[in-house]
Motif scaffolding. Structure first.
Motif, PDB file in Angstrom:
ATOM      1  N   GLN A  61     -18.613  -5.942  81.668  1.00 29.50           N
ATOM      2  CA  GLN A  61     -19.364  -5.636  80.461  1.00 29.50           C
ATOM      3  C   GLN A  61     -19.736  -6.921  79.720  1.00 29.50           C
ATOM      4  N   ALA A  62     -18.791  -7.843  79.636  1.00 27.61           N
ATOM      5  CA  ALA A  62     -19.060  -9.108  78.958  1.00 27.61           C
ATOM      6  C   ALA A  62     -20.132  -9.908  79.692  1.00 27.61           C
ATOM      7  N   TYR A  63     -20.074  -9.885  81.030  1.00 23.40           N
ATOM      8  CA  TYR A  63     -21.078 -10.599  81.824  1.00 23.40           C
ATOM      9  C   TYR A  63     -22.477 -10.045  81.551  1.00 23.40           C
ATOM     10  N   LEU A  64     -22.601  -8.714  81.547  1.00 23.96           N
ATOM     11  CA  LEU A  64     -23.907  -8.095  81.353  1.00 23.96           C
ATOM     12  C   LEU A  64     -24.440  -8.314  79.942  1.00 23.96           C
ATOM     13  N   GLU A  65     -23.548  -8.349  78.969  1.00 26.13           N
ATOM     14  CA  GLU A  65     -23.984  -8.595  77.602  1.00 26.13           C
ATOM     15  C   GLU A  65     -24.526 -10.006  77.435  1.00 26.13           C
ATOM     16  N   ALA A  66     -23.973 -10.933  78.196  1.00 23.00           N
ATOM     17  CA  ALA A  66     -24.415 -12.332  78.099  1.00 23.00           C
ATOM     18  C   ALA A  66     -25.554 -12.657  79.061  1.00 23.00           C
ATOM     19  N   TYR A  67     -25.868 -11.729  79.952  1.00 19.19           N
ATOM     20  CA  TYR A  67     -26.873 -12.005  80.990  1.00 19.19           C
ATOM     21  C   TYR A  67     -28.260 -12.152  80.358  1.00 19.19           C
ATOM     22  N   ASP A  68     -28.987 -13.181  80.743  1.00 20.70           N
ATOM     23  CA  ASP A  68     -30.330 -13.434  80.239  1.00 20.70           C
ATOM     24  C   ASP A  68     -31.342 -12.881  81.240  1.00 20.70           C
ATOM     25  N   TYR A  69     -31.875 -11.696  80.943  1.00 25.04           N
ATOM     26  CA  TYR A  69     -32.813 -11.068  81.878  1.00 25.04           C
ATOM     27  C   TYR A  69     -34.147 -11.798  81.923  1.00 25.04           C
ATOM     28  N   LYS A  70     -34.388 -12.687  80.968  1.00 23.93           N
ATOM     29  CA  LYS A  70     -35.640 -13.446  80.956  1.00 23.93           C
ATOM     30  C   LYS A  70     -35.565 -14.673  81.869  1.00 23.93           C
ATOM     31  N   LYS A  71     -34.417 -14.857  82.493  1.00 22.53           N
ATOM     32  CA  LYS A  71     -34.237 -16.024  83.367  1.00 22.53           C
ATOM     33  C   LYS A  71     -35.209 -16.001  84.538  1.00 22.53           C
ATOM     34  N   TYR A  72     -35.487 -14.793  85.032  1.00 26.80           N
ATOM     35  CA  TYR A  72     -36.416 -14.647  86.159  1.00 26.80           C
ATOM     36  C   TYR A  72     -37.626 -13.830  85.720  1.00 26.80           C
ATOM     37  N   GLU A  73     -38.795 -14.292  86.120  1.00 24.37           N
ATOM     38  CA  GLU A  73     -40.018 -13.552  85.794  1.00 24.37           C
ATOM     39  C   GLU A  73     -40.021 -12.220  86.547  1.00 24.37           C
ATOM     40  N   ARG A  74     -40.452 -11.183  85.867  1.00 23.30           N
ATOM     41  CA  ARG A  74     -40.440  -9.854  86.470  1.00 23.30           C
ATOM     42  C   ARG A  74     -41.867  -9.383  86.770  1.00 23.30           C
ATOM     43  N   PRO A  75     -42.044  -8.769  87.924  1.00 19.63           N
ATOM     44  CA  PRO A  75     -43.377  -8.227  88.237  1.00 19.63           C
ATOM     45  C   PRO A  75     -43.580  -6.865  87.589  1.00 19.63           C
ATOM     46  N   SER A  76     -44.838  -6.452  87.502  1.00 19.25           N
ATOM     47  CA  SER A  76     -45.148  -5.063  87.179  1.00 19.25           C
ATOM     48  C   SER A  76     -45.080  -4.260  88.474  1.00 19.25           C
ATOM     49  N   VAL A  77     -44.662  -3.009  88.362  1.00 20.21           N
ATOM     50  CA  VAL A  77     -44.523  -2.146  89.538  1.00 20.21           C
ATOM     51  C   VAL A  77     -45.494  -0.984  89.413  1.00 20.21           C
TER      52      VAL A  77
END
Length: 301
Positions: free
Chosen positions: A9-25
Motif C-alpha cells: 500500500q505504501a509503495y502504491l501511494e508513493a508510485y508516480d504514475y506520470k513517470k511513464y507516458e501513457r497511450p490512449s486506448v
C-alpha cells in the motif's frame, strides 16, 4: 483479490504514475455480414450473396469525410470489449453482434493525434436484421463488399528458413455509392527463421480509407477466412435464426472464395445443426428444410 500488505500500500501511494507516458486506448470493429446483391435480404429468394464490411464516413477531423471502421476511445472504467459494444451502437445502431478480439495495432505514427493503441475486434451480424445508420462522429454508415486479390511476389524456401512476400490488392465497393472508390495495396512479408515465423505488413497505398484501417480490414478478412476453414463454427453468427443447408453452404463458400463438395460439407457441419419442422419454398428449386444451430454440438465436452 487478496488484501495488500502495508508495504505494498505504501509503495502504491508513493508510485508516480506520470513517470511513464501513457497511450490512449481505442477499440475498432471490423463488422461483417453476408448479404444479397441487388435486392433486399430474404431467405425465400436466392440473390447473389457477398461478404460485406460495414464502414462509416467520418464527420470530424482527422480524416474528415474518409471512410473508417466503427470504433472509438475507451472511457475510464471500460474494458475494450465494453468500448466496442458501445461504439458499435453509437455509430451504427447495431446493438448485438458477435465480438472477438483478434489483433492489437500499435505501430508508431498510425494516428496523427498521438500515441494511440487499437484493440481490433472481429464482429459478425445478420445484416438483414439491421438498418445501419450513422451517429456520434459518423456522418453515415454503409455496407461495402470486398474484392481481394493476392499476388505472390517472392517465395524462397530453404532447409532452415523461408522468405515469402505477398501483395494484397483490395477494393471496397458499395452499390448505393457507386461514385465512391476505396482501394488499398498492402504488402505482407513472412519470415521463418530459428523455428519461428514472423509476419510484417506495410500499407503501400490507401485511397479513401482513414488511419491504418485498410490493414485492419485485411487482417480481419484473413482471420474470418481462417476460422471458417478450420472449425467453421464462426460462420453461424452470420446466419439468420433459421436457414437452409444450401444457404449455409453458400455462406462458407462466399467467405472462403471456393466451391465445396456438398456431401463433405454436410458431414462437417452435421453436429452443429438441428432440423426444424419448417420448410421454405425458394425460387427455381424444391422446398427445403429449415435448420437452426445445435448448441449441443457447439458446447460438446
Amino acid at each position: 483479490m487478496e488484501q495488500m500488505s502495508r508495504e505494498e500500500q505504501a509503495y502504491l501511494e508513493a508510485y508516480d504514475y506520470k513517470k511513464y507516458e501513457r497511450p490512449s486506448v481505442a477499440a475498432d470493429m471490423a463488422v461483417f455480414s453476408i448479404m444479397g446483391m441487388g435486392s433486399p435480404e430474404n431467405y425465400r429468394k436466392d440473390p447473389e450473396k457477398k461478404l460485406k464490411l460495414l464502414l462509416i464516413r467520418r464527420g470530424a477531423f482527422p480524416y474528415k469525410d474518409y471512410w473508417a471502421l466503427p470504433g472509438g476511445f475507451c472511457r475510464p472504467g471500460e474494458s475494450t470489449q465494453m468500448t466496442a459494444k458501445r461504439e458499435l451502437l453509437e455509430e451504427t445502431g447495431v446493438e448485438k453482434a458477435y465480438l472477438k478480439p483478434f489483433a492489437v495495432f500499435d505501430r508508431p505514427g498510425r494516428d496523427p493525434r498521438g500515441w494511440i493503441i487499437s484493440h481490433a475486434f472481429l464482429a459478425l451480424i445478420d445484416g438483414g436484421k439491421y438498418q445501419v445508420k450513422g451517429g456520434s462522429d459518423a456522418w453515415e454508415a454503409q455496407w461495402f463488399w470486398i474484392r481481394c486479390e493476392r499476388q505472390t511476389m517472392k517465395k524462397e524456401i530453404g532447409k532452415v528458413g523461408a522468405e515469402i512476400e505477398y501483395i494484397y490488392k483490395l477494393e471496397f465497393i458499395c452499390e448505393e455509392l457507386s461514385q465512391v472508390q476505396l482501394q488499398a495495396v498492402i504488402r505482407e512479408e513472412r519470415h521463418f527463421q530459428h523455428d519461428h515465423e514472423t509476419v510484417e505488413y506495410e500499407i503501400v497505398e490507401s485511397k479513401g480509407l482513414a488511419f491504418d484501417h485498410a490493414w485492419i480490414s485485411l487482417c480481419a478478412y484473413l482471420e474470418l477466412q481462417k476460422e471458417a476453414g478450420e472449425t467453421g463454427r464462426i460462420v453461424f453468427d452470420l446466419m439468420p435464426e433459421k436457414f437452409t443447408l444450401a444457404s449455409l453452404q453458400r455462406a462458407y463458400e462466399t467467405i472462403q472464395g471456393k466451391e465445396l463438395l456438398t456431401a463433405n460439407f454436410r458431414r462437417k457441419i452435421a453436429e452443429y445443426v438441428t432440423e426444424t419442422d419448417e420448410m421454405v419454398e425458394g425460387v427455381g428449386h424444391r422446398p427445403a428444410k429449415l435448420y437452426r444451430r445445435n448448441l449441443g454440438g457447439f458446447y460438446r465436452e
